[in-house]
Scaffold this motif. Sequence first.
Motif, PDB file in Angstrom:
ATOM      1  N   UNK A  24       0.842  -1.188   0.000  1.00  0.00           N
ATOM      2  CA  UNK A  24       0.000   0.000   0.000  1.00  0.00           C
ATOM      3  C   UNK A  24       0.885   1.249   0.000  1.00  0.00           C
ATOM      4  N   UNK A  25       0.612   2.181  -0.909  1.00  0.00           N
ATOM      5  CA  UNK A  25       1.453   3.365  -1.043  1.00  0.00           C
ATOM      6  C   UNK A  25       0.606   4.610  -1.209  1.00  0.00           C
ATOM      7  N   UNK A  26       1.172   5.729  -0.772  1.00  0.00           N
ATOM      8  CA  UNK A  26       0.502   7.024  -0.859  1.00  0.00           C
ATOM      9  C   UNK A  26       1.240   7.928  -1.844  1.00  0.00           C
ATOM     10  N   UNK A  27       0.472   8.762  -2.536  1.00  0.00           N
ATOM     11  CA  UNK A  27       1.046   9.763  -3.431  1.00  0.00           C
ATOM     12  C   UNK A  27       1.096  11.145  -2.782  1.00  0.00           C
ATOM     13  N   UNK A  28       0.887  11.200  -1.486  1.00  0.00           N
ATOM     14  CA  UNK A  28       0.943  12.474  -0.771  1.00  0.00           C
ATOM     15  C   UNK A  28      -0.321  12.722   0.029  1.00  0.00           C
ATOM     16  N   UNK A  29      -0.342  13.848   0.717  1.00  0.00           N
ATOM     17  CA  UNK A  29      -1.455  14.149   1.607  1.00  0.00           C
ATOM     18  C   UNK A  29      -2.706  14.604   0.883  1.00  0.00           C
ATOM     19  N   UNK A  30      -2.552  15.139  -0.319  1.00  0.00           N
ATOM     20  CA  UNK A  30      -3.709  15.620  -1.058  1.00  0.00           C
ATOM     21  C   UNK A  30      -4.453  14.450  -1.702  1.00  0.00           C
ATOM     22  N   UNK A  31      -5.756  14.568  -1.810  1.00  0.00           N
ATOM     23  CA  UNK A  31      -6.578  13.533  -2.440  1.00  0.00           C
ATOM     24  C   UNK A  31      -6.635  13.813  -3.941  1.00  0.00           C
ATOM     25  N   UNK A  32      -6.126  12.879  -4.727  1.00  0.00           N
ATOM     26  CA  UNK A  32      -6.056  13.052  -6.172  1.00  0.00           C
ATOM     27  C   UNK A  32      -7.211  12.342  -6.869  1.00  0.00           C
ATOM     28  N   UNK A  33      -7.654  12.903  -7.973  1.00  0.00           N
ATOM     29  CA  UNK A  33      -8.589  12.183  -8.829  1.00  0.00           C
ATOM     30  C   UNK A  33      -7.857  11.001  -9.471  1.00  0.00           C
ATOM     31  N   UNK A  34      -8.620  10.040  -9.927  1.00  0.00           N
ATOM     32  CA  UNK A  34      -8.029   8.821 -10.488  1.00  0.00           C
ATOM     33  C   UNK A  34      -7.066   9.141 -11.628  1.00  0.00           C
ATOM     34  N   UNK A  35      -7.476   9.994 -12.551  1.00  0.00           N
ATOM     35  CA  UNK A  35      -6.631  10.278 -13.705  1.00  0.00           C
ATOM     36  C   UNK A  35      -5.368  11.045 -13.307  1.00  0.00           C
ATOM     37  N   UNK A  36      -5.463  11.893 -12.285  1.00  0.00           N
ATOM     38  CA  UNK A  36      -4.284  12.604 -11.800  1.00  0.00           C
ATOM     39  C   UNK A  36      -3.314  11.641 -11.142  1.00  0.00           C
ATOM     40  N   UNK A  37      -3.856  10.686 -10.394  1.00  0.00           N
ATOM     41  CA  UNK A  37      -3.021   9.686  -9.733  1.00  0.00           C
ATOM     42  C   UNK A  37      -2.251   8.844 -10.741  1.00  0.00           C
ATOM     43  N   UNK A  38      -2.853   8.571 -11.893  1.00  0.00           N
ATOM     44  CA  UNK A  38      -2.175   7.797 -12.934  1.00  0.00           C
ATOM     45  C   UNK A  38      -0.895   8.496 -13.371  1.00  0.00           C
ATOM     46  N   UNK A  39      -0.989   9.786 -13.667  1.00  0.00           N
ATOM     47  CA  UNK A  39       0.172  10.545 -14.126  1.00  0.00           C
ATOM     48  C   UNK A  39       1.219  10.642 -13.028  1.00  0.00           C
ATOM     49  N   UNK A  40       0.788  10.970 -11.804  1.00  0.00           N
ATOM     50  CA  UNK A  40       1.731  11.116 -10.697  1.00  0.00           C
ATOM     51  C   UNK A  40       2.450   9.803 -10.408  1.00  0.00           C
ATOM     52  N   UNK A  41       1.716   8.702 -10.415  1.00  0.00           N
ATOM     53  CA  UNK A  41       2.307   7.401 -10.092  1.00  0.00           C
ATOM     54  C   UNK A  41       3.303   6.962 -11.152  1.00  0.00           C
ATOM     55  N   UNK A  42       2.933   7.078 -12.423  1.00  0.00           N
ATOM     56  CA  UNK A  42       3.819   6.606 -13.486  1.00  0.00           C
ATOM     57  C   UNK A  42       5.041   7.503 -13.644  1.00  0.00           C
ATOM     58  N   UNK A  43       4.868   8.794 -13.475  1.00  0.00           N
ATOM     59  CA  UNK A  43       6.012   9.698 -13.539  1.00  0.00           C
ATOM     60  C   UNK A  43       7.005   9.384 -12.417  1.00  0.00           C
ATOM     61  N   UNK A  44       6.489   9.115 -11.224  1.00  0.00           N
ATOM     62  CA  UNK A  44       7.350   8.768 -10.100  1.00  0.00           C
ATOM     63  C   UNK A  44       8.050   7.442 -10.332  1.00  0.00           C
ATOM     64  N   UNK A  45       7.310   6.496 -10.868  1.00  0.00           N
ATOM     65  CA  UNK A  45       7.887   5.187 -11.150  1.00  0.00           C
ATOM     66  C   UNK A  45       9.021   5.289 -12.154  1.00  0.00           C
ATOM     67  N   UNK A  46       8.794   6.013 -13.239  1.00  0.00           N
ATOM     68  CA  UNK A  46       9.829   6.171 -14.259  1.00  0.00           C
ATOM     69  C   UNK A  46      11.060   6.872 -13.700  1.00  0.00           C
ATOM     70  N   UNK A  47      10.847   7.860 -12.887  1.00  0.00           N
ATOM     71  CA  UNK A  47      11.968   8.591 -12.281  1.00  0.00           C
ATOM     72  C   UNK A  47      12.793   7.660 -11.394  1.00  0.00           C
ATOM     73  N   UNK A  48      12.115   6.809 -10.632  1.00  0.00           N
ATOM     74  CA  UNK A  48      12.803   5.964  -9.661  1.00  0.00           C
ATOM     75  C   UNK A  48      13.443   4.720 -10.263  1.00  0.00           C
ATOM     76  N   UNK A  49      12.794   4.143 -11.305  1.00  0.00           N
ATOM     77  CA  UNK A  49      13.214   2.816 -11.746  1.00  0.00           C
ATOM     78  C   UNK A  49      13.691   2.709 -13.184  1.00  0.00           C
ATOM     79  N   UNK A  50      13.324   3.650 -14.040  1.00  0.00           N
ATOM     80  CA  UNK A  50      13.629   3.467 -15.458  1.00  0.00           C
ATOM     81  C   UNK A  50      15.129   3.470 -15.724  1.00  0.00           C
ATOM     82  N   UNK A  51      15.856   4.364 -15.107  1.00  0.00           N
ATOM     83  CA  UNK A  51      17.307   4.366 -15.253  1.00  0.00           C
ATOM     84  C   UNK A  51      17.797   5.001 -16.529  1.00  0.00           C
TER      85      UNK A  51
END
Length: 223
Positions: A195-222
Amino acid sequence: MEGEAAHHLGRVLRAQTGQLYELSNGERVWLGRIESVSRDRVQFALVEELPAVHPGVDATLLLAVVKFDAFEWALEKATELGVSTIVPLAAERSEKALLAAAAKRTERWKKILVEAAQQSRRVRVPVLGELIRAEGAFSSYKDGLRVMFSERASASPLRKVLQGQRAARVTLAIGPEGGWTDSEFSAAESSGFLEASLGRLILRTETAVVAALASLNYALDGE
């Protein structure tokens, strides 16, 4: 190239003999020069093979069905951000009318994925899975890093979840407006999802998609 794609290229984009385009079969990429254009057929000559760039992370997105304009926007942006597979979820808090109408949108959704992949010059179009209940989707994914996004205060920050990870395969689950139910949280946990959080603010589903994938790419893509 034949059919609808050729018609679009020739009639809508007004392609001309001699123009150069990048062509892909899903694995390899070539530079092609148009040799002839007719009503439903465009013939190319392959000039040279180009380097094929594939995403560094094999990402699957389990995405709860929400209002279609937001859902389709999320499909487009997820494609631009490199997901390999998108699986629409029938979450418990998804609107029943939307779930009933989802099957009729499949071809439209596939077209959105194709157009977004072309726009972002991807080698491969993401796979669109069939609509499935959330619990069934959680139990279907056993490999790699699995993350369920949550607004609960107990959820760990995504930064902490990704810290030190080197996973080549990742599955992300993003819920509907109103969030996941207790039974869905339990099903995900029993299937190995973190279980993971994208921050304290409540995001809409479509906003969460962008935030999650951008974070993932930054952390793991290399890259």
